[in-house]
Design a protein around this motif. Structure first.
Motif, PDB file in Angstrom:
ATOM      1  N   LEU A  89      16.001  -4.311  11.728  1.00 25.71           N
ATOM      2  CA  LEU A  89      14.708  -3.879  11.216  1.00 25.71           C
ATOM      3  C   LEU A  89      14.470  -2.436  11.626  1.00 25.71           C
ATOM      4  N   SER A  90      14.088  -1.593  10.677  1.00 24.60           N
ATOM      5  CA  SER A  90      13.782  -0.190  10.921  1.00 24.60           C
ATOM      6  C   SER A  90      14.999   0.518  11.508  1.00 24.60           C
ATOM      7  N   CYS A 114      12.609  -3.261   6.276  1.00 23.93           N
ATOM      8  CA  CYS A 114      11.613  -2.226   6.582  1.00 23.93           C
ATOM      9  C   CYS A 114      12.285  -0.999   7.195  1.00 23.93           C
ATOM     10  N   THR A 115      13.223  -0.436   6.470  1.00 20.11           N
ATOM     11  CA  THR A 115      14.038   0.651   6.996  1.00 20.11           C
ATOM     12  C   THR A 115      14.206   1.729   5.941  1.00 20.11           C
ATOM     13  N   SER A 203      11.614  -5.551   1.997  1.00 14.65           N
ATOM     14  CA  SER A 203      10.493  -4.622   2.123  1.00 14.65           C
ATOM     15  C   SER A 203       9.233  -5.421   2.432  1.00 14.65           C
ATOM     16  N   ALA A 204       8.305  -4.806   3.150  1.00 10.99           N
ATOM     17  CA  ALA A 204       7.020  -5.445   3.438  1.00 10.99           C
ATOM     18  C   ALA A 204       5.937  -4.812   2.564  1.00 10.99           C
ATOM     19  N   THR A 210       7.913   2.658   6.169  1.00 11.29           N
ATOM     20  CA  THR A 210       9.047   2.682   5.248  1.00 11.29           C
ATOM     21  C   THR A 210       8.629   1.931   3.980  1.00 11.29           C
ATOM     22  N   PRO A 211       7.861   2.566   3.119  1.00 13.30           N
ATOM     23  CA  PRO A 211       7.340   1.878   1.935  1.00 13.30           C
ATOM     24  C   PRO A 211       8.446   1.506   0.947  1.00 13.30           C
ATOM     25  N   LEU A 212       8.043   0.758  -0.066  1.00 17.16           N
ATOM     26  CA  LEU A 212       8.974   0.153  -1.015  1.00 17.16           C
ATOM     27  C   LEU A 212      10.000   1.125  -1.592  1.00 17.16           C
ATOM     28  N   PRO A 213       9.660   2.358  -1.988  1.00 16.74           N
ATOM     29  CA  PRO A 213      10.685   3.233  -2.571  1.00 16.74           C
ATOM     30  C   PRO A 213      11.901   3.441  -1.669  1.00 16.74           C
ATOM     31  N   HIS A 214      11.700   3.445  -0.360  1.00 20.93           N
ATOM     32  CA  HIS A 214      12.833   3.600   0.562  1.00 20.93           C
ATOM     33  C   HIS A 214      13.777   2.404   0.456  1.00 20.93           C
TER      34      HIS A 214
END
Length: 381
Positions: A89-90, A114-115, A203-204, A210-214
């Protein structure tokens, strides 16, 4: 670097699953997910340098993503694990992606949560590491944790919120700063197409870090990767949606039933004595069926995430009593107890079935259950 701290949950014979934490946390961030994961895997949680119980990183130590990945490889070598499934995670996900690209023989399946493959603005990471080196992690704790969980989490679960904050402030300041520098200097976007391990990207819904586009970029560039979005969670989704996260990981890492996984579950539920007897009775004629039974029923169905083993035992007892399958009932009565039912609950299940399966079959099942439980108590005493 000295050896990293790690801990193991679950059967030593189960398939290994490595979990890596985010920057500023420890392996405790996975605790809400451990119970269902450790039923199916040997879960190995590794603390990043200076996080949790891992030793701090001295000032001036090399600390890029490849250095942090090297720490993980050295730890796996020390444990004696050559090839593992891995979820991170991350920062843990960043390390996982690096390993999947540069040490592909070590990673069988990968999940990243979430990364990001590249996090801007880079100045944010430089400012954060400078602030922590000057004032410690306490100086930025509230700002960071506000991005980790959704608004209102502190009121909904104040105990968990305090534990999260304590976990963050306990991280060694210099190690945290070095990890921030590693994140600021990372760009893995051009490498993602080289990831060969089957990959799950999570994604969360409310993650500002780390929003969805990442995550979508990662999923688009890793061949065959699958993207899932967890609703109702922020950056550290393991705290707010542990059941959903665990279910996604189990479904991904299960990757289809295997004979080895099936035997592990079969032994845990039915006991070594029963399984050894079944194996000793196997002949060339029945060997194929034994493999099918173990791989499909125990390796595939019994490991699915949506029902607990306790619930599966109740369903199995219901089917066996209804069918009058007396030759299977003794083993599954004892298995139900191993899976958490009390003897009284076993009899209650059978009594309930008397209404739907018929009194004669329930009467016979109670007698079988009584004998099975009595003999089980005799052997354990």
């Amino acid at each position: 670097m000295p050896a990293l701290s790690w801990r193991s949950d679950g059967s030593a014979d189960a398939p290994p699953l490595v979990l890596l934490n985010s920057v500023g946390s420890s392996t405790a961030m996975w605790t809400p997910c451990i119970a269902p994961l450790s039923e199916r895997f040997r879960v190995i949680r590794i603390d990043t340098r200076g996080h949790g119980d891992s030793p701090p990183s001295p000032p001036g130590s090399p600390c890029a993503i490849d250095d942090l990945a090297g720490d993980v490889l050295a730890t796996l070598d020390g444990i004696g694990l050559d090839r593992v499934a891995l979820a991170g995670l991350s920062l843990g996900g960043m390390i996982g992606m690096w390993l999947a690209v540069h040490a592909p023989e070590r990673i069988s399946r990968l999940a990243v949560l979430c990364t990001s493959a590249h996090l801007e603005p880079l100045q944010l990471w430089a400012d954060r590491s400078a602030a922590v080196r000057e004032k410690g992690t306490e100086a930025i704790a509230d700002a960071v944790i506000a991005r980790w969980v959704t608004p209102g989490f502190a009121e909904r679960d104040p105990v968990a919120f305090r534990a999260i904050r304590a976990m963050f402030t306990a991280v060694d300041a210099e190690s945290y700063a070095q990890c921030c520098d590693a994140i600021g200097g990372m760009d893995q976007r051009s490498d993602l197409a080289r990831v060969a391990a089957p990959t799950l990207v999570i994604s969360a819904e409310h993650d500002p870090a780390t929003p969805l586009p990442h995550l979508k970029l990662i999923a688009d560039r890793i061949p065959g990767a699958r993207l899932e979005i967890v609703d109702g969670a922020s950056h550290i989704a393991t705290y707010e949606q542990p059941a959903r996260v665990a279910a996604l990981l189990i479904d991904h890492f299960r990757g289809g039933g295997t004979t080895a996984a099936g035997y592990a579950v079969r032994r845990e539920v039915l006991g070594d004595e029963y399984v050894d007897a079944a194996l000793s009775a196997t002949t060339p004629l029945t060997a194929g069926f034994q493999d099918f039974l173990t791989r499909y029923a125990w390796g595939e169905v019994w490991t699915r995430p949506d029902l607990s083993r306790r619930e599966r035992s109740i369903a199995t007892l219901a089917a066996l009593v209804t069918l009058g399958a007396e030759h299977e009932l003794t083993a599954h009565v004892r298995g139900a107890v191993r899976n958490g039912l009390t003897p009284a609950e076993v009899v209650e299940v059978i009594q309930h079935l008397a209404i739907y399966a018929g009194m004669p079959r329930a009467n016979r099942a109670v007698a079988i259950a009584r004998d099975a439980l009595d003999r089980g108590e005799d052997r354990s005493s």
